[in-house]
Design a protein around this motif. Structure first.
Motif, PDB file in Angstrom:
ATOM      1  N   LEU A 160       7.294  30.343  18.709  1.00  0.00           N
ATOM      2  CA  LEU A 160       7.563  30.675  20.099  1.00  0.00           C
ATOM      3  C   LEU A 160       6.424  30.130  20.948  1.00  0.00           C
ATOM      4  CD1 LEU A 160       9.572  32.039  21.958  1.00  0.00           C
ATOM      5  CD2 LEU A 160       8.294  34.166  21.714  1.00  0.00           C
ATOM      6  N   GLY A 161       6.716  29.108  21.700  1.00  0.00           N
ATOM      7  CA  GLY A 161       5.703  28.482  22.543  1.00  0.00           C
ATOM      8  C   GLY A 161       4.565  27.926  21.729  1.00  0.00           C
ATOM      9  N   ASN A 162       3.394  27.976  22.327  1.00  0.00           N
ATOM     10  CA  ASN A 162       2.199  27.421  21.713  1.00  0.00           C
ATOM     11  C   ASN A 162       1.468  28.494  20.917  1.00  0.00           C
ATOM     12  OD1 ASN A 162       0.994  24.986  21.401  1.00  0.00           O
ATOM     13  ND2 ASN A 162      -0.418  25.188  23.105  1.00  0.00           N
ATOM     14  N   SER A 163       2.220  29.463  20.397  1.00  0.00           N
ATOM     15  CA  SER A 163       1.616  30.572  19.669  1.00  0.00           C
ATOM     16  C   SER A 163       1.850  30.389  18.169  1.00  0.00           C
ATOM     17  CB  SER A 163       2.240  31.906  20.111  1.00  0.00           C
ATOM     18  OG  SER A 163       3.548  32.049  19.583  1.00  0.00           O
ATOM     19  N   GLY A 164       1.314  31.308  17.388  1.00  0.00           N
ATOM     20  CA  GLY A 164       1.573  31.313  15.959  1.00  0.00           C
ATOM     21  C   GLY A 164       2.705  32.228  15.574  1.00  0.00           C
ATOM     22  N   PHE A 165       3.450  32.718  16.554  1.00  0.00           N
ATOM     23  CA  PHE A 165       4.512  33.705  16.371  1.00  0.00           C
ATOM     24  C   PHE A 165       5.835  32.995  16.118  1.00  0.00           C
ATOM     25  CE2 PHE A 165       7.375  36.839  18.798  1.00  0.00           C
ATOM     26  CZ  PHE A 165       7.567  37.652  17.690  1.00  0.00           C
ATOM     27  N   LYS A 166       6.495  33.333  15.016  1.00  0.00           N
ATOM     28  CA  LYS A 166       7.780  32.738  14.678  1.00  0.00           C
ATOM     29  C   LYS A 166       8.911  33.730  14.901  1.00  0.00           C
ATOM     30  CE  LYS A 166       6.501  29.234  11.239  1.00  0.00           C
ATOM     31  NZ  LYS A 166       6.752  28.750   9.854  1.00  0.00           N
ATOM     32  N   ILE A 167      10.038  33.221  15.387  1.00  0.00           N
ATOM     33  CA  ILE A 167      11.234  34.038  15.581  1.00  0.00           C
ATOM     34  C   ILE A 167      12.420  33.329  14.942  1.00  0.00           C
ATOM     35  CG2 ILE A 167      10.312  34.999  17.717  1.00  0.00           C
ATOM     36  CD1 ILE A 167      12.238  33.226  19.276  1.00  0.00           C
TER      37      ILE A 167
ATOM     38  N   GLY B 202      20.040  37.220   7.634  1.00  0.00           N
ATOM     39  CA  GLY B 202      18.717  36.646   7.805  1.00  0.00           C
ATOM     40  C   GLY B 202      18.172  36.663   9.212  1.00  0.00           C
ATOM     41  N   ILE B 203      18.887  37.260  10.169  1.00  0.00           N
ATOM     42  CA  ILE B 203      18.365  37.401  11.524  1.00  0.00           C
ATOM     43  C   ILE B 203      17.369  38.558  11.541  1.00  0.00           C
ATOM     44  CG2 ILE B 203      18.941  38.018  13.906  1.00  0.00           C
ATOM     45  CD1 ILE B 203      21.669  36.705  13.488  1.00  0.00           C
ATOM     46  N   THR B 204      16.179  38.285  12.018  1.00  0.00           N
ATOM     47  CA  THR B 204      15.159  39.341  12.123  1.00  0.00           C
ATOM     48  C   THR B 204      14.677  39.543  13.553  1.00  0.00           C
ATOM     49  OG1 THR B 204      13.365  37.777  11.642  1.00  0.00           O
ATOM     50  CG2 THR B 204      14.335  38.954   9.768  1.00  0.00           C
ATOM     51  N   SER B 205      15.131  38.706  14.483  1.00  0.00           N
ATOM     52  CA  SER B 205      14.718  38.805  15.883  1.00  0.00           C
ATOM     53  C   SER B 205      15.845  39.431  16.698  1.00  0.00           C
ATOM     54  CB  SER B 205      14.366  37.427  16.441  1.00  0.00           C
ATOM     55  OG  SER B 205      13.335  36.821  15.692  1.00  0.00           O
TER      56      SER B 205
ATOM     57  N   LEU C 240      18.338  49.836  13.871  1.00  0.00           N
ATOM     58  CA  LEU C 240      17.194  49.295  13.120  1.00  0.00           C
ATOM     59  C   LEU C 240      16.420  50.378  12.371  1.00  0.00           C
ATOM     60  CD1 LEU C 240      15.805  46.704  15.710  1.00  0.00           C
ATOM     61  CD2 LEU C 240      17.115  46.224  13.628  1.00  0.00           C
ATOM     62  N   LYS C 241      16.846  51.607  12.497  1.00  0.00           N
ATOM     63  CA  LYS C 241      16.125  52.705  11.848  1.00  0.00           C
ATOM     64  C   LYS C 241      16.050  52.486  10.338  1.00  0.00           C
ATOM     65  CE  LYS C 241      16.764  56.724  13.627  1.00  0.00           C
ATOM     66  NZ  LYS C 241      15.435  56.950  14.247  1.00  0.00           N
ATOM     67  N   GLY C 242      14.853  52.680   9.793  1.00  0.00           N
ATOM     68  CA  GLY C 242      14.643  52.518   8.362  1.00  0.00           C
ATOM     69  C   GLY C 242      14.203  51.127   7.956  1.00  0.00           C
ATOM     70  N   GLN C 243      14.255  50.156   8.892  1.00  0.00           N
ATOM     71  CA  GLN C 243      13.796  48.802   8.586  1.00  0.00           C
ATOM     72  C   GLN C 243      12.273  48.723   8.655  1.00  0.00           C
ATOM     73  OE1 GLN C 243      15.940  46.318   7.631  1.00  0.00           O
ATOM     74  NE2 GLN C 243      17.551  47.870   7.776  1.00  0.00           N
ATOM     75  N   GLU C 244      11.684  47.858   7.872  1.00  0.00           N
ATOM     76  CA  GLU C 244      10.237  47.657   7.903  1.00  0.00           C
ATOM     77  C   GLU C 244       9.860  47.003   9.228  1.00  0.00           C
ATOM     78  OE1 GLU C 244       6.468  48.055   6.707  1.00  0.00           O
ATOM     79  OE2 GLU C 244       8.143  48.619   5.406  1.00  0.00           O
ATOM     80  N   ARG C 245       9.044  47.700  10.040  1.00  0.00           N
ATOM     81  CA  ARG C 245       8.727  47.202  11.381  1.00  0.00           C
ATOM     82  C   ARG C 245       8.086  45.830  11.355  1.00  0.00           C
ATOM     83  NH1 ARG C 245       8.588  44.962  15.243  1.00  0.00           N
ATOM     84  NH2 ARG C 245       7.837  45.503  17.338  1.00  0.00           N
ATOM     85  N   ALA C 246       7.210  45.580  10.407  1.00  0.00           N
ATOM     86  CA  ALA C 246       6.493  44.301  10.361  1.00  0.00           C
ATOM     87  C   ALA C 246       7.421  43.122  10.106  1.00  0.00           C
ATOM     88  CB  ALA C 246       5.401  44.347   9.290  1.00  0.00           C
ATOM     89  N   ASN C 247       8.621  43.391   9.592  1.00  0.00           N
ATOM     90  CA  ASN C 247       9.570  42.326   9.278  1.00  0.00           C
ATOM     91  C   ASN C 247      10.577  42.079  10.396  1.00  0.00           C
ATOM     92  OD1 ASN C 247       8.390  42.004   6.731  1.00  0.00           O
ATOM     93  ND2 ASN C 247       9.731  43.528   5.799  1.00  0.00           N
TER      94      ASN C 247
END
Length: 337
Positions: free
Chosen positions: A7-14, A45-48, A68-75
């Motif tokens: 996402l943009g010039n960041s290290g964040f992937k979506i 496989g959608i996580t965003s 989304l309840k019960g899903q691992e937040r970091a994922n």
């Protein structure tokens, strides 16, 4: 499975196919159906996931949290937005003032049942609030750990440039813009995309299928299909009207042989066309039924060759809207009453 983009010039992937719940959750479909579609998105496989406080007047955020309840937040990558009137819709229940941004992030976190959102977005540009006030509030929200990244939606090239400069001065960056974009609505190509590329920002685009017109299911000279978005005033019928004329629908039918030649559906062709542009980080898709997602997510594995991309452009050249001036008309010049 779904591929990822920075996402943009960041290290964040979506995930480049991102699930959006604008006209579905707490509106077009019941909660059980909404939960089922989100679970299907996760299975594919959608996580965003993209929402906004204004969707169904805050109720869509609540439904997404339930799903989304019960899903691992970091994922998960969770996005929401702020600007349009919510709640009792009073004078401070809207806009991008410091007051509303702080109330807004706290309300969204509570409804989404999370400690932070990955991306917090200005849903429109606020002409009634000094940009410096807005960007300072966003800066504080990031420093407080309530949002990891900041984006905007439907800002013009000039607004992006001004916001980016202030963000840089304040020690954070704007990473994204969320505009309408499809093979029929190309107004961001003239100025917004080149400016974004220069500034290190990506697009997360809404309505990549032109509210379903680019699936090919709406036929010229024929009534709209029963149960389609065009028949439901609660699910974006007003947005689709601009495309429901025989000139547009006839041109869209030219995509069928192109898709057949490529061995894909018209919807997959249309999404792959959007993702062909490297400045597009993700295409937002929604669903009222889980099985609808099975077709659309396959676009993530499709890379159009230049000839196919050009064939789509040629097929729609007479009806695609390309005037960059359209970007100046999206944000209200004053806050909604």
């Amino acid at each position: 499975m779904v591929n990822y983009r920075y996402l943009g010039n960041s290290g964040f992937k979506i995930s480049e196919i991102t699930y959006g719940n604008w006209v579905t959750h707490a509106s077009q479909v019941g909660d059980d159906a909404a939960v089922a579609t989100v679970h299907k998105a996760l299975d594919l496989g959608i996580t965003s996931f993209d929402t906004a406080d204004a969707y169904a007047n805050t109720a869509a955020e609540v439904v997404l949290a339930k799903a989304l309840k019960g899903q691992e937040r970091a994922n998960l990558e969770i996005f929401t937005k702020v600007y349009w009137p919510i709640g009792k819709k009073g004078p401070n229940d809207q806009g991008l003032s410091r007051k509303h941004l702080m109330d807004g992030i706290h309300g969204s976190l509570r409804r989404l049942e999370v400690d932070y959102v990955d991306l917090y977005q200005a849903h429109r540009y606020d002409y009634e609030t000094p940009l410096e006030e807005t960007m300072q509030a966003f800066s504080d929200i990031v420093r407080q750990g309530k949002a990891l990244y900041i984006g905007v939606s439907e800002w013009t090239a000039e607004q992006l440039r001004a916001g980016h400069a202030l963000a840089t001065d304040l020690g954070f960056q704007l990473v994204s813009n969320q505009p309408q974009y499809s093979a029929l609505w190309r107004v961001i190509e003239e100025k917004v995309i080149p400016t974004s590329e220069e500034l290190g920002m990506s697009q997360i685009v809404w309505s990549p299928l032109a509210q379903g017109v680019l699936t090919g299911k709406y036929l010229p000279g024929q009534p709209v299909p029963e149960g389609s978005r065009a028949t439901d005033e609660k699910s974006g019928a007003n947005f689709i009207k601009r495309f429901l004329n025989d000139d547009v629908l006839t041109a869209v039918q030219k995509l069928k042989p192109i898709a057949d030649e490529a061995g894909i559906t018209v919807a997959q062709l249309s999404l792959a066309w959007v993702l062909h542009n490297p400045n597009i980080a993700a295409a937002l898709v929604g669903a009222s039924r889980p099985e609808q997602l099975e077709d659309t997510v396959k676009a993530s594995d499709i890379t159009l060759d230049d000839a196919t991309y050009a064939a789509v452009n040629d097929a729609l050249s007479s009806v695609a809207v390309t005037d960059g001036a359209e970007t100046d008309t999206v944000s209200p010049k004053s806050r909604p009453a």
